[in-house]
Design a protein around this motif. Structure first.
Motif, PDB file in Angstrom:
ATOM      1  N   GLY A 158      98.732 -34.248  89.831  1.00 11.45           N
ATOM      2  CA  GLY A 158      97.605 -33.442  90.308  1.00 11.45           C
ATOM      3  C   GLY A 158      96.644 -33.117  89.181  1.00 11.45           C
ATOM      4  N   GLU A 159      95.963 -32.001  89.326  1.00 11.64           N
ATOM      5  CA  GLU A 159      94.981 -31.585  88.320  1.00 11.64           C
ATOM      6  C   GLU A 159      95.645 -31.430  86.954  1.00 11.64           C
ATOM      7  OE1 GLU A 159      91.493 -30.208  88.740  1.00 11.64           O
ATOM      8  OE2 GLU A 159      91.664 -31.710  90.320  1.00 11.64           O
ATOM      9  N   ILE A 160      94.864 -31.712  85.904  1.00 12.12           N
ATOM     10  CA  ILE A 160      95.425 -31.597  84.552  1.00 12.12           C
ATOM     11  C   ILE A 160      95.772 -30.145  84.214  1.00 12.12           C
ATOM     12  CG2 ILE A 160      93.203 -31.443  83.326  1.00 12.12           C
ATOM     13  CD1 ILE A 160      94.597 -33.285  81.174  1.00 12.12           C
ATOM     14  N   SER A 161      95.114 -29.196  84.890  1.00 12.75           N
ATOM     15  CA  SER A 161      95.408 -27.780  84.624  1.00 12.75           C
ATOM     16  C   SER A 161      96.850 -27.431  84.979  1.00 12.75           C
ATOM     17  CB  SER A 161      94.441 -26.894  85.399  1.00 12.75           C
ATOM     18  OG  SER A 161      94.524 -27.177  86.771  1.00 12.75           O
ATOM     19  N   ARG A 162      97.484 -28.281  85.801  1.00 13.84           N
ATOM     20  CA  ARG A 162      98.896 -28.041  86.147  1.00 13.84           C
ATOM     21  C   ARG A 162      99.825 -28.393  84.984  1.00 13.84           C
ATOM     22  NH1 ARG A 162     100.420 -30.568  91.664  1.00 13.84           N
ATOM     23  NH2 ARG A 162     102.398 -29.650  91.068  1.00 13.84           N
ATOM     24  N   MET A 163      99.267 -28.980  83.912  1.00 16.59           N
ATOM     25  CA  MET A 163     100.060 -29.298  82.728  1.00 16.59           C
ATOM     26  C   MET A 163     100.210 -28.093  81.802  1.00 16.59           C
ATOM     27  SD  MET A 163     101.214 -32.428  82.562  1.00 16.59           S
ATOM     28  CE  MET A 163     101.717 -32.156  84.247  1.00 16.59           C
ATOM     29  N   LYS A 164      99.744 -26.934  82.277  1.00 12.67           N
ATOM     30  CA  LYS A 164      99.841 -25.704  81.493  1.00 12.67           C
ATOM     31  C   LYS A 164     101.288 -25.467  81.067  1.00 12.67           C
ATOM     32  CE  LYS A 164      98.505 -20.897  81.625  1.00 12.67           C
ATOM     33  NZ  LYS A 164      97.816 -19.831  82.301  1.00 12.67           N
ATOM     34  N   SER A 165     101.472 -25.162  79.806  1.00  7.65           N
ATOM     35  CA  SER A 165     102.766 -24.829  79.171  1.00  7.65           C
ATOM     36  C   SER A 165     103.666 -26.051  78.937  1.00  7.65           C
ATOM     37  CB  SER A 165     103.539 -23.754  79.943  1.00  7.65           C
ATOM     38  OG  SER A 165     104.355 -24.349  80.949  1.00  7.65           O
ATOM     39  N   VAL A 166     103.273 -27.224  79.409  1.00  8.01           N
ATOM     40  CA  VAL A 166     104.117 -28.411  79.222  1.00  8.01           C
ATOM     41  C   VAL A 166     104.273 -28.742  77.738  1.00  8.01           C
ATOM     42  CG1 VAL A 166     104.168 -30.928  79.548  1.00  8.01           C
ATOM     43  CG2 VAL A 166     103.739 -29.432  81.488  1.00  8.01           C
ATOM     44  N   ALA A 167     103.159 -28.715  77.004  1.00  7.84           N
ATOM     45  CA  ALA A 167     103.198 -29.117  75.599  1.00  7.84           C
ATOM     46  C   ALA A 167     104.018 -28.160  74.730  1.00  7.84           C
ATOM     47  CB  ALA A 167     101.777 -29.225  75.046  1.00  7.84           C
ATOM     48  N   THR A 168     104.252 -26.937  75.218  1.00  4.16           N
ATOM     49  CA  THR A 168     104.987 -25.971  74.394  1.00  4.16           C
ATOM     50  C   THR A 168     106.473 -26.290  74.323  1.00  4.16           C
ATOM     51  OG1 THR A 168     105.413 -24.509  76.271  1.00  4.16           O
ATOM     52  CG2 THR A 168     103.412 -24.083  75.013  1.00  4.16           C
ATOM     53  N   ARG A 169     106.980 -27.140  75.227  1.00  2.00           N
ATOM     54  CA  ARG A 169     108.429 -27.359  75.258  1.00  2.00           C
ATOM     55  C   ARG A 169     108.878 -28.654  74.574  1.00  2.00           C
ATOM     56  NH1 ARG A 169     110.178 -30.350  79.525  1.00  2.00           N
ATOM     57  NH2 ARG A 169     112.195 -29.315  79.563  1.00  2.00           N
ATOM     58  N   TYR A 170     107.925 -29.510  74.186  1.00  2.00           N
ATOM     59  CA  TYR A 170     108.320 -30.766  73.529  1.00  2.00           C
ATOM     60  C   TYR A 170     108.489 -30.573  72.033  1.00  2.00           C
ATOM     61  CZ  TYR A 170     107.953 -33.487  77.733  1.00  2.00           C
ATOM     62  OH  TYR A 170     108.173 -33.990  78.983  1.00  2.00           O
TER      63      TYR A 170
END
Lengths: 223, 119
Positions: A44-56
């Protein structure tokens, strides 16, 4: 970091990394590969990627190993889009990574609690404290013991990887954390690990644990 | 196509001084550097940047130039950093269109337009 570099990072109209972010946001919606799917088709929208980068980096149960964000992007490309992998530090890969990381800007870095990730962090910590190269320095020697002092006119930072992928003024382009780590290894005249090597992933995992709770500021600007 | 990031306020008051920012993705290769194989990297520079203002044509007016007025220009050389960023000011008098163009080596000719509305 100099106030002028900080100003460049804070202002989205001046931050050169925003050019890569714009590329990434365009790629997000672009169908690719034999499956002709875009990232947006599944996520879906890229805004749904919120907080994803914090866990890698995080443990992937399908891969049975710890992977970082760019490996996850490439994994999606191969398995979902049926496209070819991008090589390390490819412009499109960095753009997509920067666009995803930007969605988590201001959120605390929060590595998940996973047994396999804990093993990687432990190995990464050992590498962080291991002296390497002809100059015989460990990461800790500079970035903890000597942090805040000067190295050739530059302040030695504490080595918290909070802004990756970064626009580095010296590179005049955006680059990954692995590129930065490899640069450090060359500087102490050690043989750098290859891109995507387990050792680099483990170091990334330890750095994320070390910086846990600090706010993500991607895309960062660094001297 | 080089990617650009242009910042212009959407609307401005009459006679207000507005700041215009233009960032472009370009390697600005000097022609003096060598690759890791030792080959000379060919020069690839932006040579000139111009910004023109084309006023919106009033319905009853017949004296309007389509090229517009030059409001800012810059000549680039080697040793200007990659991804050059420029900022300059404009006194906003009438509504119209700002036309940004970058020209350079290897046939680079990129034009972007942004409209400006005077409230």
């Amino acid at each position: 970091m100099q106030p002028s570099t900080q100003a460049l990072q804070k202002d989205d109209t001046q931050n050169p990394a925003m050019l890569w972010v714009k590329d990434g946001e365009a790629l997000w919606n672009k169908p690719e590969g034999a499956a002709a799917k875009s990232c947006a088709s599944c996520h879906g929208e890229i805004s749904r990627m919120k907080s994803v980068a914090t866990r890698y980096p995080a443990y992937s149960s399908t891969q049975r190993k710890v992977i970082n964000l760019s490996q996850q992007v490439n994994l999606c490309r191969v398995t979902q889009q049926q496209a070819s992998q991008w090589p390390a530090d490819h412009e499109s890969l960095l753009g997509l990574e920067a666009a995803i990381a930007k969605e988590s800007r201001g959120l605390p870095i929060s590595p998940p609690t996973q047994r396999q990730l804990a093993d990687a962090q432990k190995h990464g910590e050992a590498l962080f404290n291991q002296r390497v190269g002809q100059v015989d320095l460990s990461c800790r020697d500079c970035h903890e013991t000597l942090a805040g002092k000067k190295l050739g006119g530059n302040v030695i930072p504490q080595g918290h990887a909070t802004g990756y992928p970064i626009y580095r003024l010296e590179w005049q382009s955006v680059g990954s954390l692995q590129r930065r780590l490899r640069g450090c290894m060359t500087a102490v005249r050690a043989e750098p690990y290859t891109h995507g090597a387990k050792e680099l992933i483990d170091l990334e995992a330890y750095l994320a644990k070390r910086a846990a709770g600090m706010k993500l500021e991607s895309p960062g600007v660094r001297p | 196509m080089a990617r650009t990031l242009i910042t212009v306020p959407r609307t401005a008051k009459r006679d207000e001084i507005i700041e215009i920012r233009a960032l472009v993705q370009h390697s600005m290769e000097t022609g003096y550097r060598r690759s890791s194989d030792g080959d000379l990297l060919p020069r690839d520079l932006i040579r000139r940047f111009t910004c023109r203002f084309v006023p919106r044509v009033a319905a009853n007016s017949n004296a309007a130039s389509t090229a517009g007025d030059l409001i800012f220009a810059a000549t680039f050389h080697a040793a200007i950093a990659a991804n050059p960023y420029l900022s300059f000011n404009l006194r906003a008098t009438t509504s119209g269109t700002l036309v940004f163009s970058w020209e350079g080596d290897n046939g680079l000719a990129q034009t972007e337009t942004v409209s400006l509305l005077i409230a």
